[in-house]
Motif scaffolding. Structure first.
Motif, PDB file in Angstrom:
ATOM      1  N   ASP A  68       0.868  -1.089   0.121  1.00 25.40           N
ATOM      2  CA  ASP A  68       0.073  -0.034  -0.093  1.00 25.40           C
ATOM      3  C   ASP A  68       0.961   1.133   0.160  1.00 25.40           C
ATOM      4  N   GLY A  69       0.667   1.981  -0.790  1.00 26.29           N
ATOM      5  CA  GLY A  69       1.421   3.275  -1.089  1.00 26.29           C
ATOM      6  C   GLY A  69       1.022   4.289  -0.298  1.00 26.29           C
ATOM      7  N   GLN A  70      -0.318   4.494   0.181  1.00 27.01           N
ATOM      8  CA  GLN A  70      -0.833   5.246   1.266  1.00 27.01           C
ATOM      9  C   GLN A  70      -0.828   6.567   0.846  1.00 27.01           C
ATOM     10  N   PHE A  71      -0.771   6.847  -0.371  1.00 26.00           N
ATOM     11  CA  PHE A  71      -0.873   8.298  -1.093  1.00 26.00           C
ATOM     12  C   PHE A  71       0.113   9.039  -0.536  1.00 26.00           C
ATOM     13  N   ASP A  72       1.265   8.401  -0.159  1.00 28.87           N
ATOM     14  CA  ASP A  72       2.368   9.084   0.530  1.00 28.87           C
ATOM     15  C   ASP A  72       3.884   8.838  -0.061  1.00 28.87           C
ATOM     16  N   PRO A  73       4.719   9.797  -0.453  1.00 32.16           N
ATOM     17  CA  PRO A  73       5.866   9.459  -0.950  1.00 32.16           C
ATOM     18  C   PRO A  73       6.653   8.785   0.251  1.00 32.16           C
ATOM     19  N   THR A  74       6.823   9.145   1.257  1.00 33.62           N
ATOM     20  CA  THR A  74       7.524   8.443   2.166  1.00 33.62           C
ATOM     21  C   THR A  74       7.556   6.882   2.428  1.00 33.62           C
ATOM     22  N   ALA A  75       5.849   6.728   2.582  1.00 26.18           N
ATOM     23  CA  ALA A  75       5.676   5.212   2.583  1.00 26.18           C
ATOM     24  C   ALA A  75       5.893   4.639   1.248  1.00 26.18           C
ATOM     25  N   GLN A  76       5.779   5.097   0.431  1.00 24.02           N
ATOM     26  CA  GLN A  76       6.140   4.559  -1.146  1.00 24.02           C
ATOM     27  C   GLN A  76       7.625   4.047  -1.296  1.00 24.02           C
ATOM     28  N   ILE A  77       8.489   5.096  -0.785  1.00 22.33           N
ATOM     29  CA  ILE A  77      10.060   4.953  -0.826  1.00 22.33           C
ATOM     30  C   ILE A  77      10.331   3.729   0.165  1.00 22.33           C
ATOM     31  N   VAL A  92       7.190  -2.534  -9.683  1.00 25.48           N
ATOM     32  CA  VAL A  92       6.337  -1.675 -10.337  1.00 25.48           C
ATOM     33  C   VAL A  92       6.034  -0.661  -9.458  1.00 25.48           C
ATOM     34  N   CYS A  93       5.730   0.672  -9.747  1.00 23.08           N
ATOM     35  CA  CYS A  93       5.261   1.750  -9.025  1.00 23.08           C
ATOM     36  C   CYS A  93       4.491   2.820  -9.455  1.00 23.08           C
ATOM     37  N   TRP A  94       3.277   3.055  -8.797  1.00 23.97           N
ATOM     38  CA  TRP A  94       2.764   4.173  -9.205  1.00 23.97           C
ATOM     39  C   TRP A  94       2.823   5.111  -8.122  1.00 23.97           C
ATOM     40  N   SER A  95       3.975   6.168  -8.780  1.00 23.08           N
ATOM     41  CA  SER A  95       4.240   7.156  -7.767  1.00 23.08           C
ATOM     42  C   SER A  95       3.382   8.335  -7.369  1.00 23.08           C
ATOM     43  N   VAL A  96       3.324   8.599  -6.155  1.00 20.56           N
ATOM     44  CA  VAL A  96       2.462   9.831  -5.843  1.00 20.56           C
ATOM     45  C   VAL A  96       3.412  10.991  -6.160  1.00 20.56           C
ATOM     46  N   PRO A  98       6.697  11.229  -8.218  1.00 18.93           N
ATOM     47  CA  PRO A  98       7.791  10.538  -9.007  1.00 18.93           C
ATOM     48  C   PRO A  98       9.102  11.178  -9.049  1.00 18.93           C
ATOM     49  N   GLU A  99       9.213  12.753  -8.898  1.00 22.42           N
ATOM     50  CA  GLU A  99      10.388  13.204  -8.500  1.00 22.42           C
ATOM     51  C   GLU A  99      11.199  12.837  -7.309  1.00 22.42           C
ATOM     52  N   ALA A 100      10.421  12.082  -6.488  1.00 25.01           N
ATOM     53  CA  ALA A 100      11.348  11.741  -5.196  1.00 25.01           C
ATOM     54  C   ALA A 100      11.686  10.309  -5.252  1.00 25.01           C
ATOM     55  N   MET A 101      11.684   9.621  -6.368  1.00 27.12           N
ATOM     56  CA  MET A 101      11.983   8.263  -6.528  1.00 27.12           C
ATOM     57  C   MET A 101      13.089   8.009  -7.326  1.00 27.12           C
ATOM     58  N   ASP A 102      13.924   8.947  -7.311  1.00 27.09           N
ATOM     59  CA  ASP A 102      15.299   8.745  -8.229  1.00 27.09           C
ATOM     60  C   ASP A 102      16.169   8.092  -7.469  1.00 27.09           C
ATOM     61  N   SER A 103      16.239   7.945  -6.106  1.00 25.65           N
ATOM     62  CA  SER A 103      17.240   6.964  -5.408  1.00 25.65           C
ATOM     63  C   SER A 103      16.725   5.587  -5.669  1.00 25.65           C
ATOM     64  N   ILE A 104      15.390   5.339  -5.590  1.00 23.46           N
ATOM     65  CA  ILE A 104      14.799   4.085  -5.714  1.00 23.46           C
ATOM     66  C   ILE A 104      15.218   3.547  -7.077  1.00 23.46           C
ATOM     67  N   VAL A 105      14.970   4.209  -8.192  1.00 26.32           N
ATOM     68  CA  VAL A 105      15.245   3.817  -9.525  1.00 26.32           C
ATOM     69  C   VAL A 105      16.970   3.406  -9.331  1.00 26.32           C
ATOM     70  N   GLU A 106      17.857   4.305  -9.088  1.00 21.29           N
ATOM     71  CA  GLU A 106      19.263   4.129  -9.023  1.00 21.29           C
ATOM     72  C   GLU A 106      19.659   2.959  -8.123  1.00 21.29           C
ATOM     73  N   GLN A 107      18.940   2.442  -7.060  1.00 22.91           N
ATOM     74  CA  GLN A 107      18.973   1.309  -6.167  1.00 22.91           C
ATOM     75  C   GLN A 107      18.752  -0.027  -7.197  1.00 22.91           C
TER      76      GLN A 107
END
Length: 340
Positions: A68-77, A92-96, A98-107
């Motif tokens: 559950d992404g909880q409509f929250d970037p922190t929870a999604q990360i 797969v991620c439906w980002s709340v 997307p600009e906060a997901m760079d580190s996830i993509v890099e990992q």
């Protein structure tokens, strides 16, 4: 799940037994795993999509789950990092945000995990499945405009009051609300009256906001929202036993991304039991899950090139197509071209 192969071959094993162990180990290695971090689970559509995602992937031999992404970037990360620690093959991620997901993509790139962005494109990805958020909102406005102009054919131009229920906590909601408030550009009879801003997109919020709006402006006849939860809440307010309205002939609610439950309510509007008239969505839940499966298979086996953009079409569910949708789960008889 990626698993390191390990062999313990006793000297006494025969060659055929050794072959059997190798085949078994290879089969385990071939098991693919995928995790889906949702936008949130605040409505039936989101839950149904998550459940169908798991169902479709497991039918094809994947180990699949969602968080559950909880409509929250922190929870999604945090959810994404958990999947990365589990070493899934595809994330797969439906980002709340997307600009906060760079580190996830890099990992993911560092660990060889394929990253699929869904709906909201991140800065980079192995593939992205998108709908044009502005275009989808425009499709809803066109659908609502068709009903408004037909229902109020004798009304003065731009005299039918319309309210837009928005939730601007994510960029998608901002884009779609900005389009819906342009309803007068799509309808000769509609008049944009007010935007009702909501901090959440749940049914309860929609119900409460609808009640407050009716108390201050009972003349509003049409309600547009990009959020299925808010749309259901508005409908629940007007169809409740305590509702101040009992006749819905001149009322219409239109929303984005509904499910079969909402489709049944749309069907009931034909008998005067509901003001919920229509919805648009980027394919049915089944269609969307199947598309996700196709994309994830493609990035996993290399048949889809890195950076692939997969665009979704629009499904229109309203009086003219409701029976088709309820019977087949999709609509092919009407497309966006019919609303040009």
């Amino acid at each position: 799940m990626k698993k390191a192969l390990s062999f313990i071959l006793a000297a006494a094993l025969t060659a055929s037994m050794a072959t059997g162990l190798a085949v078994t180990a290879h089969a385990e290695d071939d098991t693919k795993s995928v995790g889906f971090v949702t936008f949130g689970l605040g409505g039936d559509f989101f839950q149904q999509l998550a459940d169908t995602f798991v169902e479709k992937f497991e039918e094809e031999g994947w180990e699949a789950s969602y968080a559950d992404g909880q409509f929250d970037p922190t929870a999604q990360i945090e959810a994404c990092e958990n999947y990365i620690a589990m070493d899934v093959d595809v994330l797969v991620c439906w980002s709340v945000a997307p600009e906060a997901m760079d580190s996830i993509v890099e990992q993911c790139q560092e660990k060889g995990i394929k990253f699929v962005a869904f709906v909201a494109p991140t800065s980079s990805y192995d593939a992205v499945m998108i709908s044009d958020n502005a275009d989808l909102a425009d499709c809803l406005a066109k659908l609502a405009a068709k009903w408004i102009d037909e229902t109020f054919a004798d009304a003065e131009d731009h005299s039918v009051p319309v309210a837009v229920f928005s939730c601007r906590t994510a960029e998608t909601g901002v884009v779609q609300a900005d389009e819906l408030i342009k309803i007068e550009e799509f309808s000769t009879k509609a008049k944009f009256e007010t935007e009702v801003e909501c901090q959440d997109e749940t049914m309860q919020v929609g119900l409460e906001k609808a009640e407050n709006l009716y108390m201050s402006n009972p003349d509003i006849k049409v309600f547009l929202t990009a959020h299925s939860g808010l749309g259901l809440g508005i409908n629940n307010y007007f169809t409740a036993i305590s509702s101040p309205v009992t006749e819905y002939d001149d009322m219409g609610i239109f929303l984005i991304n509904g499910d079969m439950t909402i489709a049944e309510i749309i069907k009931s509007s034909e008998d005067g039991e509901s003001p919920l008239r229509g919805m648009v969505l980027t394919g049915s839940v089944d269609d969307t899950a199947n598309d996700l499966l196709m994309v994830c298979n493609g990035v996993y086996d290399g048949s889809i090139e890195p950076g692939t953009v997969q665009k979704a079409g629009t499904t229109f569910v309203y009086a003219d197509t409701i029976d088709e949708y309820l019977e087949t789960g999709t609509v092919t008889s009407v497309t966006a071209e019919d609303f040009q």
